[in-house]
Design an enzyme around this catalytic site. Structure first.
Site, PDB file in Angstrom:
ATOM      1  N   HIS A   1       4.861 -20.686 -10.757  1.00  0.00           N
ATOM      2  CA  HIS A   1       4.511 -20.686 -12.307  1.00  0.00           C
ATOM      3  C   HIS A   1       3.328 -19.720 -12.304  1.00  0.00           C
ATOM      4  O   HIS A   1       2.683 -19.960 -13.464  1.00  0.00           O
ATOM      5  CB  HIS A   1       4.771 -21.852 -12.517  1.00  0.00           C
ATOM      6  CG  HIS A   1       5.463 -23.069 -12.617  1.00  0.00           C
ATOM      7  ND1 HIS A   1       6.883 -22.962 -13.477  1.00  0.00           N
ATOM      8  CD2 HIS A   1       6.150 -23.655 -12.066  1.00  0.00           C
ATOM      9  CE1 HIS A   1       7.958 -23.505 -13.026  1.00  0.00           C
ATOM     10  NE2 HIS A   1       6.817 -24.593 -11.973  1.00  0.00           N
TER      11      HIS A   1
ATOM     12  N   SER B   1     -10.509   6.371 -11.755  1.00  0.00           N
ATOM     13  CA  SER B   1     -10.518   6.502 -13.300  1.00  0.00           C
ATOM     14  C   SER B   1     -10.964   7.731 -13.921  1.00  0.00           C
ATOM     15  O   SER B   1     -12.611   8.318 -13.806  1.00  0.00           O
ATOM     16  CB  SER B   1     -10.011   5.656 -14.151  1.00  0.00           C
ATOM     17  OG  SER B   1     -10.619   5.646 -16.039  1.00  0.00           O
TER      18      SER B   1
ATOM     19  N   LYS C   1     -14.058   2.065 -11.780  1.00  0.00           N
ATOM     20  CA  LYS C   1     -11.894   1.571 -11.612  1.00  0.00           C
ATOM     21  C   LYS C   1     -11.820   1.554 -10.322  1.00  0.00           C
ATOM     22  O   LYS C   1     -12.374   2.786  -9.594  1.00  0.00           O
ATOM     23  CB  LYS C   1     -11.687   2.146 -12.806  1.00  0.00           C
ATOM     24  CG  LYS C   1     -11.381   1.478 -14.157  1.00  0.00           C
ATOM     25  CD  LYS C   1     -11.573   0.521 -13.725  1.00  0.00           C
ATOM     26  CE  LYS C   1      -9.840  -0.117 -13.847  1.00  0.00           C
ATOM     27  NZ  LYS C   1      -9.148   0.208 -14.945  1.00  0.00           N
TER      28      LYS C   1
ATOM     29  N   GLU D   1       1.627  -0.593  -7.923  1.00  0.00           N
ATOM     30  CA  GLU D   1       2.296   0.307  -8.705  1.00  0.00           C
ATOM     31  C   GLU D   1       3.195   1.111  -8.995  1.00  0.00           C
ATOM     32  O   GLU D   1       3.883   0.696  -9.977  1.00  0.00           O
ATOM     33  CB  GLU D   1       0.464   0.599  -9.800  1.00  0.00           C
ATOM     34  CG  GLU D   1      -0.577  -0.329  -9.842  1.00  0.00           C
ATOM     35  CD  GLU D   1      -1.111  -0.005 -10.698  1.00  0.00           C
ATOM     36  OE1 GLU D   1      -0.632   0.155 -11.902  1.00  0.00           O
ATOM     37  OE2 GLU D   1      -2.355   0.422  -9.931  1.00  0.00           O
TER      38      GLU D   1
ATOM     39  N   GLN E   1      31.438  14.654  -6.140  1.00  0.00           N
ATOM     40  CA  GLN E   1      30.056  15.611  -5.779  1.00  0.00           C
ATOM     41  C   GLN E   1      28.261  15.538  -6.943  1.00  0.00           C
ATOM     42  O   GLN E   1      27.644  15.475  -6.117  1.00  0.00           O
ATOM     43  CB  GLN E   1      30.003  16.752  -6.956  1.00  0.00           C
ATOM     44  CG  GLN E   1      29.463  17.952  -6.335  1.00  0.00           C
ATOM     45  CD  GLN E   1      29.477  19.476  -7.212  1.00  0.00           C
ATOM     46  OE1 GLN E   1      30.464  20.120  -6.800  1.00  0.00           O
ATOM     47  NE2 GLN E   1      29.497  20.009  -7.708  1.00  0.00           N
TER      48      GLN E   1
HETATM   49  N1  ARG Z   1      31.010  20.359  -3.483  1.00  0.00           N
HETATM   50  C1  ARG Z   1      31.510  19.221  -3.281  1.00  0.00           C
HETATM   51  C2  ARG Z   1      31.826  17.945  -3.422  1.00  0.00           C
HETATM   52  O1  ARG Z   1      29.753  17.548  -2.904  1.00  0.00           O
HETATM   53  C3  ARG Z   1      32.626  19.372  -2.789  1.00  0.00           C
HETATM   54  C4  ARG Z   1      33.991  18.806  -1.898  1.00  0.00           C
HETATM   55  C5  ARG Z   1      34.367  19.819  -3.142  1.00  0.00           C
HETATM   56  N2  ARG Z   1      36.089  20.017  -2.653  1.00  0.00           N
HETATM   57  C6  ARG Z   1      36.783  20.382  -3.752  1.00  0.00           C
HETATM   58  N3  ARG Z   1      38.336  20.319  -3.670  1.00  0.00           N
HETATM   59  N4  ARG Z   1      36.747  20.872  -4.675  1.00  0.00           N
HETATM   60  O2  ARG Z   1      31.732  16.458  -3.563  1.00  0.00           O
END
Ligand code: ARG
Length: 457
Positions: free
Chosen positions: A157, A278, A284, A291, A323
């Site tokens: 604590h 600072s 400081k 941090e 993606q």
């Molecule tokens: N740039 C795409 C990704 O990062 C690659 C795969 C894309 N495939 C597709 N059929 N559009 O996932």
């Protein structure tokens, strides 16, 4: 205008904003090394099974190696119109070696290609992170060994609880970080599985040899199901979860370093190299590094949530949603690696204020439990002993002194069983030495734990 590699079925050009909106090349170009590695292995496999000729293979491999050099030298022209790292490299290959370049994508899709690239990338990064983590744990063990007998108050604590040693305290962090290390190693096994061969989603009609490609790329196993291979990013989520746990540990540790380096605690002094001043208050010296590490923990938690959410509603198999896996993953890797590196550098340079620590351990009646245990050894039931010592502590608070300042006569007023030998057990050294079992705080146990930890690393 750049011609699209998938342009065949389209009549109209892509909307200019949509082109930029859907492109990933600004961030996935970072995978180029793994993309080229994967392509070379794929071409060699296609040659091995007779789909490409030796001459074609040599042209492709040489072309890819030249492209690697172009990228390394900053001479490669990344085009947003070519969408991603994969199409940029493939397009350049064809530009360099002609029609043969167009054969590289035989029996492959960007879907299995990208999944392979990320796994190769993450496997390497996991190893680099492991190296930094090991360096940090080693640094902590070294300081712990040196400070095995350095007295410090232990807290519950955040109130003074019992004396412990600074060495024992640091070894607690080592245990947590060792579990993080094990988690990352465990995750690595599942990262090290090859999706290539899944093609778009259902596999390919060419007589591919996936084990051959896997061997070239150093994959331990191959994905058993093509739909799974291109869709799931659970390995990235798992890595980020392990990273989030590790960051949580670093954040807690940071909190202690910040407290300990305050004027109020004054247990440690961080090296100037890891602090800043600072602009207004000349006195400081701020513990910026701990941090910031504490602060950066939040973004890794965020990435974990992003990736979990990204995955949760996708039907099989690949969806463009995936993606979006890259930026959270890349930032998790960068953040974790940076935090570990700075910690591994900072820890050996910590200056330990032994006198201050000892003095703090003395305050707050930290040996009260030892007094209760002493009475138990004289036959008093623990609950009664607890009550007796509680009264003695209250008396001390009223008169403003420590337990060891009470005279024997006063002690005996609380319990006639208390003897002259009570003063030995009220010392800090006596208290820590008494906790002499595996996992305990006794300096001899800390030294033994240090030896075991070194072999576990
Ligand atoms: N740039 C795409 C990704 O990062 C690659 C795969 C894309 N495939 C597709 N059929 N559009 O996932």
């Amino acid at each position: 205008m750049t011609e699209k590699l998938w342009g065949g079925r389209f009549n109209a050009p892509t909307d200019a904003f949509v082109e930029a909106f859907t492109a990933s090349v600004s961030f996935d170009q970072r995978l180029y090394e793994y993309d080229i590695m994967g392509s070379i292995a794929h071409a060699r496999m296609l040659t091995h099974v007779g789909v490409l000729t030796e001459t074609e293979c040599t042209q492709i491999v040489d072309g890819l190696k030249e492209i690697q050099q172009e990228i390394l030298q900053g001479e490669f022209n990344w085009e947003v119109a070519l969408e991603d790292v994969h199409l940029n490299i493939e397009s350049r290959l064809t530009q360099k070696i002609g029609t043969v370049g167009k054969k590289l994508h035989t029996g492959r899709s960007r879907n299995d290609q990208v999944a392979t690239d990320i796994r190769l990338y993450l496997r390497d990064e996991t190893d680099l992170i492991n190296t930094e983590l090991t360096r940090l744990i080693t640094a902590l063990i070294d300081v712990a060994e040196r400070e095995a007998s350095t007295l410090i108050p232990g807290f519950t604590h955040l109130q003074s609880a019992q004396p412990t040693t600074f060495g024992h305290h640091l070894l607690a962090w080592c245990e947590m970080l060792l579990r993080d290390k094990a988690r990352l190693q465990d995750c690595r096994q599942r990262v090290n599985c090859m999706p290539l061969g899944a093609a778009a989603l259902a596999g390919t009609s060419y007589p591919i040899d996936r084990y051959y490609t896997a061997k070239l790329l150093g994959f331990e196993t191959i994905a058993e199901n093509s739909l799974d291979a291109v869709s799931d990013r659970d390995f990235a989520i798992e890595f980020t979860a392990a990273a989030a746990l590790l960051m949580m540990h670093l954040s807690r540790f940071s909190e202690e370093l910040v407290l300990w380096s305050s004027a109020q605690f004054n247990f440690i002094e961080l090296s100037d190299a890891f602090c800043t001043g600072s602009s207004i208050m000349p006195q400081k010296k701020n513990p910026d590094v701990p941090e910031l590490v504490r602060g950066k923990t939040g973004r890794v938690y965020g990435h974990l949530t992003s990736l979990l959410t990204l995955m949760k509603s996708q039907p099989l198999a690949y969806n463009k949603d995936n993606q979006e896996d890259k930026e959270p993953l890349f930032d998790t890797v960068d953040t974790l690696k940076g935090c570990l590196r700075v910690y591994a550098d900072m820890i050996p340079a910590i200056q330990v204020q032994r006198e201050q620590m000892r003095e703090a351990a003395q305050r707050g009646f930290t040996t009260a439990t030892d007094l209760a245990d002493y009475l138990v050894r004289k036959g008093v039931p623990f609950r009664d002993a607890h009550e007796i010592v509680g009264k003695a502590v209250r008396h001390c608070i009223e008169v403003g002194c420590d337990l060891d300042a009470l005279s024997l006569a006063v002690f005996q007023g609380f319990s006639p069983l208390i003897d002259e030998d009570v003063y030995d057990i009220l010392t800090l050294e006596g208290s820590i030495a008494a906790r002499d079992h595996i996992g305990g705080t006794a300096p001899s146990q800390v030294h033994a734990a240090v030896q075991r930890l070194r072999t576990r690393l």
